[in-house]
Write a protein that holds these residues in place. Structure first.
Motif, PDB file in Angstrom:
ATOM      1  N   ASN A  66      49.676-153.173 -17.839  1.00 22.76           N
ATOM      2  CA  ASN A  66      48.934-154.778 -18.282  1.00 22.76           C
ATOM      3  C   ASN A  66      50.237-154.940 -19.256  1.00 22.76           C
ATOM      4  OD1 ASN A  66      46.486-153.936 -16.866  1.00 22.76           O
ATOM      5  ND2 ASN A  66      46.208-152.641 -18.097  1.00 22.76           N
ATOM      6  N   PHE A  67      51.136-154.600 -20.278  1.00 26.09           N
ATOM      7  CA  PHE A  67      51.769-155.445 -21.083  1.00 26.09           C
ATOM      8  C   PHE A  67      52.682-156.076 -20.170  1.00 26.09           C
ATOM      9  CE2 PHE A  67      49.219-151.594 -23.409  1.00 26.09           C
ATOM     10  CZ  PHE A  67      48.692-152.732 -24.703  1.00 26.09           C
ATOM     11  N   ARG A  68      53.155-155.411 -19.267  1.00 23.43           N
ATOM     12  CA  ARG A  68      54.521-155.982 -18.974  1.00 23.43           C
ATOM     13  C   ARG A  68      53.750-157.544 -17.780  1.00 23.43           C
ATOM     14  NH1 ARG A  68      55.694-152.367 -15.542  1.00 23.43           N
ATOM     15  NH2 ARG A  68      54.383-151.976 -14.560  1.00 23.43           N
ATOM     16  N   GLU A  69      52.705-157.142 -17.230  1.00 20.13           N
ATOM     17  CA  GLU A  69      52.552-158.603 -16.972  1.00 20.13           C
ATOM     18  C   GLU A  69      51.520-159.710 -17.625  1.00 20.13           C
ATOM     19  OE1 GLU A  69      51.557-158.818 -12.869  1.00 20.13           O
ATOM     20  OE2 GLU A  69      52.808-157.540 -13.161  1.00 20.13           O
ATOM     21  N   PHE A  70      51.564-159.395 -18.959  1.00 19.40           N
ATOM     22  CA  PHE A  70      51.493-160.701 -19.767  1.00 19.40           C
ATOM     23  C   PHE A  70      52.428-161.067 -20.128  1.00 19.40           C
ATOM     24  CE2 PHE A  70      50.712-161.519 -25.030  1.00 19.40           C
ATOM     25  CZ  PHE A  70      50.187-162.514 -24.344  1.00 19.40           C
ATOM     26  N   ILE A  71      53.361-160.077 -20.715  1.00 22.45           N
ATOM     27  CA  ILE A  71      54.269-160.545 -21.247  1.00 22.45           C
ATOM     28  C   ILE A  71      55.197-161.252 -19.871  1.00 22.45           C
ATOM     29  CG2 ILE A  71      56.782-160.194 -21.881  1.00 22.45           C
ATOM     30  CD1 ILE A  71      56.173-157.648 -23.234  1.00 22.45           C
ATOM     31  N   LEU A  72      55.835-160.851 -18.272  1.00 24.64           N
ATOM     32  CA  LEU A  72      56.574-161.862 -17.328  1.00 24.64           C
ATOM     33  C   LEU A  72      55.357-162.971 -16.572  1.00 24.64           C
ATOM     34  CD1 LEU A  72      57.217-158.543 -16.310  1.00 24.64           C
ATOM     35  CD2 LEU A  72      58.475-160.393 -17.763  1.00 24.64           C
ATOM     36  N   ASP A  73      53.978-163.382 -17.697  1.00 24.68           N
ATOM     37  CA  ASP A  73      53.161-165.052 -16.907  1.00 24.68           C
ATOM     38  C   ASP A  73      54.007-165.512 -17.302  1.00 24.68           C
ATOM     39  OD1 ASP A  73      50.548-166.369 -17.645  1.00 24.68           O
ATOM     40  OD2 ASP A  73      50.234-164.500 -15.945  1.00 24.68           O
ATOM     41  N   LYS A  74      53.965-166.819 -16.832  1.00 29.51           N
ATOM     42  CA  LYS A  74      54.058-167.967 -16.898  1.00 29.51           C
ATOM     43  C   LYS A  74      53.890-168.553 -18.367  1.00 29.51           C
ATOM     44  CE  LYS A  74      51.081-169.940 -13.208  1.00 29.51           C
ATOM     45  NZ  LYS A  74      50.284-171.540 -14.298  1.00 29.51           N
ATOM     46  N   ASP A  75      52.502-167.901 -18.448  1.00 31.01           N
ATOM     47  CA  ASP A  75      51.669-168.681 -19.495  1.00 31.01           C
ATOM     48  C   ASP A  75      51.515-167.838 -21.051  1.00 31.01           C
ATOM     49  OD1 ASP A  75      50.791-170.815 -18.146  1.00 31.01           O
ATOM     50  OD2 ASP A  75      49.112-169.784 -17.435  1.00 31.01           O
ATOM     51  N   PHE A  76      52.714-167.247 -20.966  1.00 30.86           N
ATOM     52  CA  PHE A  76      53.226-165.787 -21.664  1.00 30.86           C
ATOM     53  C   PHE A  76      53.685-166.723 -22.966  1.00 30.86           C
ATOM     54  CE2 PHE A  76      55.932-163.313 -24.448  1.00 30.86           C
ATOM     55  CZ  PHE A  76      54.841-162.594 -25.398  1.00 30.86           C
ATOM     56  N   GLN A  77      55.162-168.495 -22.575  1.00 30.99           N
ATOM     57  CA  GLN A  77      55.201-168.930 -24.000  1.00 30.99           C
ATOM     58  C   GLN A  77      54.160-169.457 -24.828  1.00 30.99           C
ATOM     59  OE1 GLN A  77      58.687-170.386 -22.740  1.00 30.99           O
ATOM     60  NE2 GLN A  77      59.234-171.319 -24.323  1.00 30.99           N
ATOM     61  N   ASN A  78      53.508-170.510 -23.711  1.00 32.72           N
ATOM     62  CA  ASN A  78      52.530-170.982 -24.427  1.00 32.72           C
ATOM     63  C   ASN A  78      51.664-170.464 -25.442  1.00 32.72           C
ATOM     64  OD1 ASN A  78      53.849-173.752 -22.946  1.00 32.72           O
ATOM     65  ND2 ASN A  78      52.412-173.372 -21.757  1.00 32.72           N
ATOM     66  N   VAL A  79      51.601-169.261 -24.972  1.00 29.32           N
ATOM     67  CA  VAL A  79      50.171-168.319 -25.519  1.00 29.32           C
ATOM     68  C   VAL A  79      50.917-168.323 -26.942  1.00 29.32           C
ATOM     69  CG1 VAL A  79      48.746-166.282 -24.895  1.00 29.32           C
ATOM     70  CG2 VAL A  79      48.596-167.774 -23.529  1.00 29.32           C
ATOM     71  N   MET A  80      51.751-167.575 -26.625  1.00 31.26           N
ATOM     72  CA  MET A  80      52.606-167.068 -28.143  1.00 31.26           C
ATOM     73  C   MET A  80      52.840-168.459 -28.657  1.00 31.26           C
ATOM     74  SD  MET A  80      52.692-163.976 -28.253  1.00 31.26           S
ATOM     75  CE  MET A  80      53.258-163.928 -29.181  1.00 31.26           C
ATOM     76  N   LEU A  81      52.937-169.409 -28.551  1.00 29.24           N
ATOM     77  CA  LEU A  81      54.046-170.803 -29.747  1.00 29.24           C
ATOM     78  C   LEU A  81      52.098-171.064 -30.391  1.00 29.24           C
ATOM     79  CD1 LEU A  81      56.209-172.955 -27.331  1.00 29.24           C
ATOM     80  CD2 LEU A  81      56.286-171.059 -29.328  1.00 29.24           C
ATOM     81  N   ASN A  82      50.897-171.744 -29.432  1.00 32.86           N
ATOM     82  CA  ASN A  82      50.160-171.802 -29.825  1.00 32.86           C
ATOM     83  C   ASN A  82      49.589-170.465 -30.747  1.00 32.86           C
ATOM     84  OD1 ASN A  82      49.445-174.146 -28.453  1.00 32.86           O
ATOM     85  ND2 ASN A  82      48.753-172.807 -26.776  1.00 32.86           N
ATOM     86  N   THR A  83      49.799-169.563 -30.842  1.00 35.70           N
ATOM     87  CA  THR A  83      48.524-168.528 -31.237  1.00 35.70           C
ATOM     88  C   THR A  83      49.917-168.463 -32.627  1.00 35.70           C
ATOM     89  OG1 THR A  83      48.035-167.155 -29.517  1.00 35.70           O
ATOM     90  CG2 THR A  83      47.977-166.119 -31.396  1.00 35.70           C
ATOM     91  N   ILE A  84      51.207-168.941 -32.484  1.00 38.11           N
ATOM     92  CA  ILE A  84      51.927-168.389 -33.961  1.00 38.11           C
ATOM     93  C   ILE A  84      51.143-169.547 -34.895  1.00 38.11           C
ATOM     94  CG2 ILE A  84      54.196-168.102 -34.953  1.00 38.11           C
ATOM     95  CD1 ILE A  84      54.998-166.937 -32.585  1.00 38.11           C
ATOM     96  N   GLY A  85      51.998-171.148 -33.904  1.00 38.75           N
ATOM     97  CA  GLY A  85      51.120-172.290 -34.684  1.00 38.75           C
ATOM     98  C   GLY A  85      49.933-172.521 -34.770  1.00 38.75           C
ATOM     99  N   LEU A  86      49.077-172.188 -34.344  1.00 37.34           N
ATOM    100  CA  LEU A  86      47.766-171.862 -35.140  1.00 37.34           C
ATOM    101  C   LEU A  86      47.747-170.968 -35.879  1.00 37.34           C
ATOM    102  CD1 LEU A  86      45.644-171.552 -32.359  1.00 37.34           C
ATOM    103  CD2 LEU A  86      44.942-174.340 -33.545  1.00 37.34           C
TER     104      LEU A  86
END
Length: 234
Positions: A66-86
């Motif tokens: 599940n962790f591997r699928e989350f990290i390799l997901d195409k939306d992972f970068q946007n999710v991380m940027l939104n989380t860190i930015g917010l």
């Protein structure tokens, strides 16, 4: 001479203290430690299970899949940027906001008006995010929301705004979190302001300081000193 060990008898006060301590321990076990069991679900294939307990106990073990699928997901970068930015924006805005609010509140002379504002700003803290979020959604609704009606009637906007669109997401999250935590977060600063020696304000007034200068040179430094003292000596 051999000492005889006496058995300690429990007094009513000891029993009451034990019960109070046990309730606190029971609270931690139920709400802090017992839910940790649910972490197992992150390492299991829970898809297709509507019952969480069934997913935890009966689903297949998949390890870090599940962790591997989350990290390799195409939306992972946007999710991380939104989380860190917010989180960074909330830190920059929501951290000083309770201090500013406490200082402004301390400048209100009417005790009745001050208590009314405190009660209103404290209330959202005691609502769960589910209930609070539901209220925000109703207030911002395109067709029936009060916010859109007010903005349209004040001629600030020509037509209702759909606040559910992505362009309003960051601002909406920051503002709602600020509203929910502003009053409660200001409690410690209000208490710090209440503990300032009034003679300091009198001395500043004699020296010709205006209200803003009193805040800058007396209130804010005193808050900082009290917080540092409580941090290092308690």
């Amino acid at each position: 001479m051999k000492k005889v060990k006496t058995r300690k008898t429990w007094k009513m006060g000891d029993i009451e203290i034990f019960i109070m301590a046990s309730l606190g321990l029971l609270f931690l076990i139920i709400f802090a430690y017992a839910p940790m069991y649910g972490i197992i679900l992150a390492f299991k294939d829970g898809d297709g299970y509507l019952n969480i307990m069934k997913a935890i106990t009966q689903s297949d073990w998949v390890g870090f899949y599940n962790f591997r699928e989350f990290i390799l997901d195409k939306d992972f970068q946007n999710v991380m940027l939104n989380t860190i930015g917010l989180n960074l924006l909330q830190l920059l805005i929501n951290f000083p906001a309770p201090i500013i609010f406490a200082v402004l509140l301390s400048e209100i002379k009417s005790k009745r008006y001050k208590k009314t504002i405190q009660t209103i700003t404290y209330f959202p803290h005691f609502l769960s995010w589910i209930i609070f979020g539901g209220i925000i959604i109703l207030l911002l609704d395109v067709d029936t929301g009060v916010v859109n009606n007010i903005l349209v009637n004040l001629k600030l906007i020509k037509e209702p705004i759909n606040f559910g669109e992505a362009e309003y997401f960051w601002g909406l999250i920051i503002i709602t979190s600020l509203i929910k935590g502003l009053g409660w977060g200001a409690i410690i600063y209000i208490a710090a302001i209440a503990g300032i020696d009034p003679q300091l304000f009198e001395a500043a007034k004699i020296d010709g300081a205006n209200r803003f200068q009193k805040i800058r040179h007396v209130t804010i430094p005193s808050i900082a000193l009290q917080l540092l003292y409580s941090l290092f000596y308690h």
